[in-house]
Each structure stands twice: as structure tokens, then as C-alpha cells.
Design an enzyme around this catalytic site. Structure first.
Site, short mmCIF file in Angstrom:
data_model
loop_
_atom_site.label_atom_id
_atom_site.label_comp_id
_atom_site.label_asym_id
_atom_site.label_seq_id
_atom_site.Cartn_x
_atom_site.Cartn_y
_atom_site.Cartn_z
N TYR A 71 -7.72 55.98 7.89
CA TYR A 71 -8.84 55.77 6.98
C TYR A 71 -9.87 54.90 7.71
CZ TYR A 71 -6.09 57.43 2.96
OH TYR A 71 -5.34 58.18 2.09
N GLY A 223 -11.13 64.64 -7.97
CA GLY A 223 -10.93 66.08 -8.07
C GLY A 223 -11.86 66.83 -7.15
N1 LIG Z 1 -1.64 61.04 0.30
C1 LIG Z 1 -2.76 61.65 0.55
O1 LIG Z 1 -2.80 62.67 1.22
C2 LIG Z 1 -4.05 61.11 0.02
C3 LIG Z 1 -5.20 61.91 0.01
C4 LIG Z 1 -6.36 61.39 -0.51
C5 LIG Z 1 -6.38 60.10 -1.01
N2 LIG Z 1 -5.26 59.34 -0.98
C6 LIG Z 1 -5.25 57.96 -1.55
O2 LIG Z 1 -5.52 58.07 -2.92
C7 LIG Z 1 -6.60 57.20 -3.28
C8 LIG Z 1 -7.36 57.85 -4.42
O3 LIG Z 1 -8.01 59.03 -3.97
P1 LIG Z 1 -9.59 59.11 -3.80
O4 LIG Z 1 -10.13 57.75 -3.51
O5 LIG Z 1 -9.87 60.19 -2.87
O6 LIG Z 1 -10.04 59.65 -5.20
P2 LIG Z 1 -10.16 59.06 -6.66
O7 LIG Z 1 -9.56 57.72 -6.79
O8 LIG Z 1 -9.68 60.13 -7.54
O9 LIG Z 1 -11.74 58.97 -6.83
C9 LIG Z 1 -12.55 58.26 -5.96
C10 LIG Z 1 -13.98 58.71 -6.14
O10 LIG Z 1 -14.38 58.47 -7.48
C11 LIG Z 1 -15.38 57.44 -7.52
N3 LIG Z 1 -14.93 56.48 -8.55
C12 LIG Z 1 -13.89 55.62 -8.50
N4 LIG Z 1 -13.80 54.92 -9.64
C13 LIG Z 1 -14.81 55.35 -10.44
C14 LIG Z 1 -15.24 55.00 -11.75
N5 LIG Z 1 -14.62 54.07 -12.48
N6 LIG Z 1 -16.32 55.65 -12.25
C15 LIG Z 1 -16.96 56.60 -11.54
N7 LIG Z 1 -16.60 56.97 -10.28
C16 LIG Z 1 -15.52 56.35 -9.74
C17 LIG Z 1 -15.45 56.83 -6.15
O11 LIG Z 1 -16.75 56.52 -5.76
P3 LIG Z 1 -17.25 54.98 -5.73
O12 LIG Z 1 -16.78 54.40 -4.43
O13 LIG Z 1 -18.73 55.11 -5.82
O14 LIG Z 1 -16.65 54.28 -6.92
C18 LIG Z 1 -14.94 57.98 -5.27
O15 LIG Z 1 -16.00 58.85 -4.94
C19 LIG Z 1 -7.41 57.08 -1.98
O16 LIG Z 1 -8.26 55.97 -1.99
C20 LIG Z 1 -6.32 57.04 -0.95
O17 LIG Z 1 -5.82 55.71 -0.83
C21 LIG Z 1 -4.09 59.83 -0.51
#
Ligand SMILES: NC(=O)c1ccc[n+]([C@@H]2O[C@H](COP(=O)([O-])OP(=O)(O)OC[C@H]3O[C@@H](n4cnc5c(N)ncnc54)[C@H](OP(=O)(O)O)[C@@H]3O)[C@@H](O)[C@H]2O)c1
Length: 306
Positions: A71, A223
Site C-alpha cells: 500500500y 464497491g
Molecule cells: N485483502 C484485500 O485484498 C484487500 C483489498 C482491498 C482493500 N483491502 C483493505 O480493506 C480496506 C477497505 O477497503 P477500501 O478502503 O478499498 O474500501 P472501503 O472502505 O469500502 O471504501 C473506501 C472508499 O470510500 C470512501 N469513504 C470511506 N468512508 C466514507 C464515508 N464515511 N463516507 C463517504 N465515503 C467514505 C473513501 O474515500 P475517502 O478517503 O474520501 O473517505 C474511499 O474512497 C482497505 O483500506 C484495505 O485496508 C483489502
């Protein structure tokens, strides 16, 4: 949705092996830059802001942070930010990392790690985080490859004390069985959310619950395309959000947490206000009717996505 007692403990706790964590955690992937996680075209987050988000998360009771050495954006590394913001680490903080994917210094994706390369990936995380061992390491899989050799290599590192607990990511039920035959699995991190389910998601979710394994969804908020606003939010999510004076993102998080007490949230954000909203979502309880309406949205997607 506002909360006068904002705490990550509101949704309760779960145990990752011998480590207890609040069910609302934090994903560090979004800390390094605005917008899409791995695009070179985005601007880096201000370092002080990213550090402040991490410190505020811990202040609010977040004690489960998900990260990875891969990351990073051109000028920021999630592990470096965590080290800088939170070291010396609080005793109860559990940092989960993942290994498997290979990424060169310029950000180019290289071959998946071979078993003998996992030691180096684990050590890289240890160095960057400034620790002597890692709390939890997920083996991130791609496709239907057997997990045995890779998981066996991690099991050796666990025996040596470099890693305390092991987990899996992006896996099918039979891969979980395969890994469990080698060493205990404390968590499974798969893509999961309203309308974002893999074909085998319900089976993996149930299997994890039966086995006492944490199920940790990623992309629960974002998503497909919603992060960039390309996909409009479902009307049902908007309706439920309005009924609770909450945001759609909070409803999405609350829905995942309601799928079982073994479900942990790791929402990712670089925005302090979003962090607080995500922690507050741990106190949001949806009615059975609302949950059923949201569950009905979207069909399962393919078995191996993201
Ligand atoms: N194991 C795997 O293969 C894998 C793959 C992907 C991710 N991950 C882990 O899972 C975590 C979660 O996934 P993710 O970060 O991709 O997606 P997520 O948590 O589903 O969503 C993050 C996105 O939503 C926005 N967001 C977050 N909180 C919000 C809120 N309260 N209101 C509106 N928008 C919001 C963020 O932008 P802003 O920054 O503008 O808030 C960002 O664009 C990652 O951070 C990572 O640690 C693991």
C-alpha cells in the site's frame, strides 16, 4: 447520524487468536493518496492529515488496523504513516498485514510471491512498521491456486515467532479448509458488501462463523465505482440512511456488521470526517426489514474478484 459517545467499541469486540479487537477497525489502503488506491495520477494525501486520521482512529478506540507493504503511492507508504503516527504502539493495537502480491519500488505489479519469498515480504512489513514481529498476516490469494505451499511457508514463520497469527484473503471455502489443515486461521478477508458479494460469500461468511474465524470484508463501502461517484447509490440504501439520519456509507458498514458477530469492519479513509462517521456506524442498528431489503440488492458477482 451523530453520536455523543463516539467509540469503536460500540459494535462490540472479537478475538483474533489471543488478541481482542473492537469490531470497527480501519483500513490503511486509502491513506496514501486521494481517490483510487493504486493510481499514479492521484495526489498524495497530506502527511500530517494522514497521521492525524490514524491518531484520531486510535483515540476513538480503533485497535485493529489493516495494512500492507504494497500500500504505497509515489510519495507515501501506509506502513510508514502508521509507524510515524502510532509508534510506540499502544499495547492493545493489532496491526494486520497481507502478503502475496509483489510490487516493485516504482509501483509496478510483479509476480505473486513464491513460498520462499514470503519471508522477505514479512520482514519488509516488520521493518516498515518498526516492530519485531507481526500480529496477524493474511495470505492474499489470486485465483484458484492451492494455498498449501504458501500457507506452509507462513506457518513456519509463525512457528519462529515472526508472525503471531495467520489469516487468508480472497479465498474460496476449500482454500480455507486447505489452510486450516496446516495452521490455525484467525481471519478471512474477502470482498463483501451490499450488492458486492462473490458467488461463495454466504458460504464463506457462514463457514467462518461456525469455525470462530473473523470475516473481514473489504470494499464494504466503496464497491464497484462508488468511490469515484461513477455508480449511483441504491435507492434502498438512501432510504434506510434517511430513516436513521445516517449516510449511505454508514448504512453499508452497519449492514456488514449485522451479518454476524464475527464480522469486522475495516473501512478505509484519509478523511477525518469520514473516519468519525465510520466509527459512529458501529452504533447503528438496522431493523430486520431494512436488513432484508438491503440484502436483496444485487446479485453475487464472480468468485474471484478484486
Ligand atoms: N485483502 C484485500 O485484498 C484487500 C483489498 C482491498 C482493500 N483491502 C483493505 O480493506 C480496506 C477497505 O477497503 P477500501 O478502503 O478499498 O474500501 P472501503 O472502505 O469500502 O471504501 C473506501 C472508499 O470510500 C470512501 N469513504 C470511506 N468512508 C466514507 C464515508 N464515511 N463516507 C463517504 N465515503 C467514505 C473513501 O474515500 P475517502 O478517503 O474520501 O473517505 C474511499 O474512497 C482497505 O483500506 C484495505 O485496508 C483489502
Amino acid at each position: 447520524m451523530t453520536s455523543h459517545s463516539l467509540t469503536a467499541a460500540a459494535a462490540g469486540t472479537w478475538r483474533l487468536g489471543d488478541l481482542t479487537v473492537n469490531r470497527i477497525g480501519f483500513g490503511a489502503m486509502r491513506l496514501t493518496q486521494n481517490g483510487a488506491a493504486f493510481s499514479d495520477e492521484r495526489t498524495p494525501h497530506d502527511r500530517d492529515r494522514a497521521v492525524a486520521v490514524l491518531r484520531r482512529a486510535v483515540e476513538l478506540g480503533v485497535n485493529h488496523i489493516d495494512t500492507a507493504a504494497f500500500y504505497f503511492s509515489p510519495l507515501r507508504s501506509a506502513n510508514e504513516l502508521i509507524n510515524r503516527a502510532l509508534g510506540p504502539y499502544p499495547d492493545d493495537l493489532v496491526i494486520t498485514t497481507k502478503v502475496g502480491p509483489g510490487r516493485g519500488p516504482s509501483g509496478d505489479w510483479t509476480d505473486w510471491a513464491r513460498p520462499e519469498q514470503l519471508r522477505g515480504q514479512v520482514q519488509e512489513n516488520i521493518r516498515q512498521l518498526g516492530r519485531d514481529h507481526l500480529d496477524v498476516v493474511n495470505l492474499r490469494m489470486n485465483g484458484n491456486r492451492p494455498v498449501s505451499e504458501l500457507f506452509g511457508a507462513l506457518a513456519e514463520l509463525r512457528e519462529e515467532g515472526l508472525v503471531r497469527h495467520l489469516g487468508l484473503s480472497n479465498v474460496r471455502p476449500e482454500q480455507i479448509d486447505e489452510a486450516r489443515a496446516i495452521a490455525p486461521v484467525v481471519c478471512v478477508q474477502n470482498r463483501y458488501g451490499i450488492g458486492e458479494r462473490r458467488a461463495d460469500s454466504q458460504e464463506v461468511l457462514r463457514m467462518c462463523g461456525d469455525l470462530g474465524i473473523a470475516f473481514v470484508p473489504f470494499f464494504a463501502i466503496a464497491g464497484a465505482g462508488r468511490e469515484s461517484g461513477a455508480v449511483p447509490e441504491h435507492e434502498a440504501v438512501v432510504d434506510v440512511a434517511r430513516a436513521h439520519d445516517a449516510s449511505p456509507a454508514q448504512v453499508r458498514l452497519a449492514w456488514t456488521l449485522q451479518q454476524g458477530t464475527h464480522v469486522l469492519a475495516i473501512p478505509g479513509t484519509g478523511d477525518p470526517a469520514h473516519l468519525e462517521a465510520n466509527v459512529a456506524a458501529g452504533a447503528l442498528r438496522l431493523t430486520d426489514d431494512e436488513t432484508a431489503r438491503l440484502t436483496a440488492l444485487g446479485q453475487p458477482t464472480g468468485a474471484d474478484v478484486a
